[in-house]
Design a protein around this motif. Structure first.
Motif, PDB file in Angstrom:
ATOM      1  N   THR A 199      -8.006  -2.475   2.122  1.00 50.06           N
ATOM      2  CA  THR A 199      -6.990  -2.228   1.101  1.00 50.06           C
ATOM      3  C   THR A 199      -6.135  -1.030   1.512  1.00 50.06           C
ATOM      4  O   THR A 199      -6.608  -0.109   2.166  1.00 50.06           O
ATOM      5  CB  THR A 199      -7.619  -1.959  -0.269  1.00 50.06           C
ATOM      6  N   ASP A 207      -3.615   0.345  -4.619  1.00 53.81           N
ATOM      7  CA  ASP A 207      -4.405  -0.004  -5.797  1.00 53.81           C
ATOM      8  C   ASP A 207      -4.093  -1.389  -6.357  1.00 53.81           C
ATOM      9  O   ASP A 207      -4.884  -1.946  -7.113  1.00 53.81           O
ATOM     10  CB  ASP A 207      -4.181   1.035  -6.907  1.00 53.81           C
ATOM     11  N   HIS A 208      -2.944  -1.953  -6.018  1.00 53.30           N
ATOM     12  CA  HIS A 208      -2.581  -3.263  -6.547  1.00 53.30           C
ATOM     13  C   HIS A 208      -3.371  -4.354  -5.830  1.00 53.30           C
ATOM     14  O   HIS A 208      -3.713  -4.234  -4.648  1.00 53.30           O
ATOM     15  CB  HIS A 208      -1.079  -3.504  -6.382  1.00 53.30           C
ATOM     16  N   ALA A 209      -3.637  -5.447  -6.544  1.00 52.23           N
ATOM     17  CA  ALA A 209      -4.431  -6.539  -5.981  1.00 52.23           C
ATOM     18  C   ALA A 209      -3.801  -7.142  -4.732  1.00 52.23           C
ATOM     19  O   ALA A 209      -4.503  -7.685  -3.869  1.00 52.23           O
ATOM     20  CB  ALA A 209      -4.637  -7.620  -7.034  1.00 52.23           C
ATOM     21  N   ASP A 210      -2.479  -7.074  -4.616  1.00 52.37           N
ATOM     22  CA  ASP A 210      -1.811  -7.645  -3.450  1.00 52.37           C
ATOM     23  C   ASP A 210      -1.726  -6.684  -2.270  1.00 52.37           C
ATOM     24  O   ASP A 210      -1.253  -7.074  -1.203  1.00 52.37           O
ATOM     25  CB  ASP A 210      -0.389  -8.091  -3.818  1.00 52.37           C
ATOM     26  N   HIS A 255      -3.593  -5.625   0.203  1.00 48.03           N
ATOM     27  CA  HIS A 255      -4.800  -5.773   1.007  1.00 48.03           C
ATOM     28  C   HIS A 255      -4.501  -6.562   2.278  1.00 48.03           C
ATOM     29  O   HIS A 255      -3.457  -7.205   2.404  1.00 48.03           O
ATOM     30  CB  HIS A 255      -5.918  -6.455   0.211  1.00 48.03           C
TER      31      HIS A 255
END
Length: 237
Positions: free
Chosen positions: A11, A14-17, A19
């Motif tokens: 990662t 912090d955002h899910a995308d 990574h």
């Protein structure tokens, strides 16, 4: 996937995308591929578009970093640009690195390769690497306007920085590949770009062979085989 390949997730925010799906061979990698998916910069398209290519490369001893990023239709163009830069900066590689983008990812690959300080090979696979032409021709149902938030503006420094065709020379070696059965607009863009980049003094290799827009990311297709051969010839040592 080969049992000699280890998969993990890195990662970079912090955002899910934010990574990266990483595939590492058990031995020292021959080189490192950073993959950037396309989809006209729209959120419904994800990094799994590049999974078959990532698996195939990893099985040949290449370390693969397949990046995800926030798309501008939901987060704005600045977020997309920042994410790709941060993802490439997070790549852990000692040897040669190729940043490989497909379609809209080709634009992102060439931009980040020009922006980064690390030596990389920039690879466009049927890339949307001229934003002015793509916008003028309303490619992808107005994808450029949707991504930038406005029509392409040649007087905007950020728009020019985002369009590889408009910021030549990039100053990095490049492979520009496009299948002869692809969208005629993408064929035109790739051919014009390669000619202009070479004229500007960039080191450019071109690949043209039968194949459509997705054959170029199909590891079993001869178009990808020709592209891979060009990449391995052009990799900076």
């Amino acid at each position: 996937m080969s049992t000699d390949v280890t998969a993990s997730t890195v990662t970079y925010g912090d955002h899910a995308d934010q990574h990266i799906a990483v595939r590492r061979p058990s031995a020292d990698p021959r080189w490192t591929a950073v993959l950037i998916h396309g989809g006209y910069w729209r959120t419904k398209y994800r990094l799994d578009l590049m999974d078959p290519l990532a698996d195939a490369l990893a099985d040949t001893g290449v370390a693969v970093w397949n990046i995800e990023y926030r798309r501008p239709d939901e987060h704005g163009w600045a977020a997309t640009t920042a994410d790709v830069a941060a993802a490439v900066a997070a790549v852990d590689a000692d040897g040669p690195v190729a940043v490989i983008g497909h379609s809209a990812g080709g634009q992102l690959a060439l931009r980040v390769a020009a922006d980064t300080d690390r030596p990389v090979l920039a690879v466009s696979l049927a890339g949307v690497i001229d934003l002015a032409t793509a916008d003028e021709r309303r490619m992808g149902d107005g994808a450029v306007e949707n991504a930038l938030g406005h029509r392409f503006d040649p007087d905007s420094p950020d728009d020019v920085a985002s369009s590889p065709r408009h910021r030549l020379p990039l100053g990095v070696p490049q492979v520009i590949a496009c299948g002869t059965d692809d969208d005629p607009n993408l064929i035109d863009i790739s051919a014009d770009y390669a000619q202009a980049a070479a004229a500007a003094g960039d080191e450019v290799a071109t690949v043209t062979a039968p194949g459509d827009h997705f054959a170029i990311i199909d590891p079993s297709d001869r178009l990808w085989a020709a592209t891979l051969a060009a990449i391995e010839r052009a990799l900076p040592l």
